[in-house]
Design a protein around this motif. Structure first.
Motif, mmCIF file in Angstrom:
data_model
loop_
_atom_site.group_PDB
_atom_site.id
_atom_site.type_symbol
_atom_site.label_atom_id
_atom_site.label_comp_id
_atom_site.label_asym_id
_atom_site.label_seq_id
_atom_site.Cartn_x
_atom_site.Cartn_y
_atom_site.Cartn_z
ATOM 1 N N SER A 96 41.274 46.478 43.111
ATOM 2 C CA SER A 96 41.726 46.407 41.720
ATOM 3 C C SER A 96 43.205 46.752 41.616
ATOM 4 N N ASP A 97 43.874 46.181 40.618
ATOM 5 C CA ASP A 97 45.248 46.546 40.286
ATOM 6 C C ASP A 97 45.236 47.729 39.324
ATOM 7 N N LEU A 98 46.342 48.449 39.275
ATOM 8 C CA LEU A 98 46.554 49.481 38.259
ATOM 9 C C LEU A 98 47.653 48.978 37.340
ATOM 10 N N LYS A 151 52.860 47.005 36.959
ATOM 11 C CA LYS A 151 51.569 46.891 37.661
ATOM 12 C C LYS A 151 51.723 47.314 39.118
ATOM 13 N N ILE A 152 50.790 48.187 39.562
ATOM 14 C CA ILE A 152 50.682 48.519 40.981
ATOM 15 C C ILE A 152 49.646 47.570 41.573
ATOM 16 N N ALA A 153 50.055 46.742 42.510
ATOM 17 C CA ALA A 153 49.162 45.742 43.094
ATOM 18 C C ALA A 153 48.042 46.417 43.887
ATOM 19 N N ALA A 154 46.898 45.744 43.953
ATOM 20 C CA ALA A 154 45.728 46.293 44.653
ATOM 21 C C ALA A 154 46.061 46.695 46.082
ATOM 22 N N THR A 197 56.829 49.535 44.577
ATOM 23 C CA THR A 197 57.399 48.364 43.908
ATOM 24 C C THR A 197 56.381 47.831 42.906
ATOM 25 N N LEU A 198 56.746 47.810 41.638
ATOM 26 C CA LEU A 198 55.852 47.352 40.587
ATOM 27 C C LEU A 198 55.918 45.836 40.437
ATOM 28 N N VAL A 199 54.766 45.251 40.133
ATOM 29 C CA VAL A 199 54.684 43.818 39.841
ATOM 30 C C VAL A 199 54.863 43.627 38.336
#
Length: 230
Positions: free
Chosen positions: A41-43, A77-80, A71-73
């Protein structure tokens, strides 16, 4: 004087140990304020305030000086692939040149590893149901030992819970019909009275009819007494 000095030294050591234990604490599923995630899951954070950027750092243990930058998307977003059990530290900084970074917001995160679920289908005769034996590997064990179980029958995309079938193993009651039906075992973690990150296993179970009575004519039975004449 000597006793007083010894007590003072012991008190200092105790404070240091307690402080270290607090600062380096590991995240547990029941850590206050923890956010639970299923593996993969992403955060996603809320969008940063206008004119500001989020800054996120990570530490496997609780700390006041996190050093691993994330590094945020899309800026929030923190990638899974980057999400792990531990502490994330969030701060913000204005895009204006020379701006200061804000204080850190601590975000404890626990990522639940997927359970490995299966069961061995046991076909049976209509009047003699056999137990369906489940198998669950818990990669979090012994951290989490309580699991939730539910058995289902499945028709296409519709699953129907089987009343009372809430254990690892399930023995069907005598069914009313024969044939093959898909069954599903669903297992999830239980944390704080709620279920999380369920995994499933599906197998077809075939119920056969009771055979009809055999037909044997008297003439085919050997070893019987024969009539005699007196």
């Amino acid at each position: 004087m000597k006793n007083s000095t010894t007590k003072t030294i012991l008190a200092v050591i105790f404070v240091i140990i307690c402080t270290f234990s607090k600062v380096s604490a590991q995240v547990l599923p029941n850590t206050p304020g923890v956010s639970l995630f299923c593996k993969g899951s992403d955060l996603t954070l809320p969008s940063p305030p206008s004119g500001e950027d989020w800054i996120v750092k990570y530490s496997a243990t609780q700390t006041t000086t996190p050093g691993t930058g994330i590094t945020l998307v899309s800026g929030n977003k923190i990638a899974a692939a980057d999400l792990n059990t531990g502490y994330y530290y969030l701060s913000s900084k204005s895009t204006t040149a020379g701006a200061c970074e804000s204080e850190l917001q601590e975000i404890p995160v626990y990522v639940l590893k997927p359970l490995v679920v299966d069961f061995t289908p046991a076909n049976f005769c209509l009047e003699s149901p056999l137990p369906q034996v489940g198998s669950v590997t818990n990669p979090e064990d012994p951290t989490i030992t309580t699991l939730a179980y539910q058995w289902y029958t499945v028709d296409g995309t519709v699953e129907t819970a089987i009343a009372g079938a809430t254990a690892k193993d399930y023995t069907p009651s005598a069914p009313a019909t024969v044939g093959t039906k898909k069954h599903r075992l669903k297992v999830g973690y239980v944390i704080g009275s709620k279920n999380y990150c369920a995994q499933t296993a599906d197998h077809d179970i075939t119920v056969t009819a009771k055979p009809t009575k055999p037909t044997i004519t008297p003439g085919t039975i050997t070893g019987t007494a024969t009539a005699v004449t007196f």
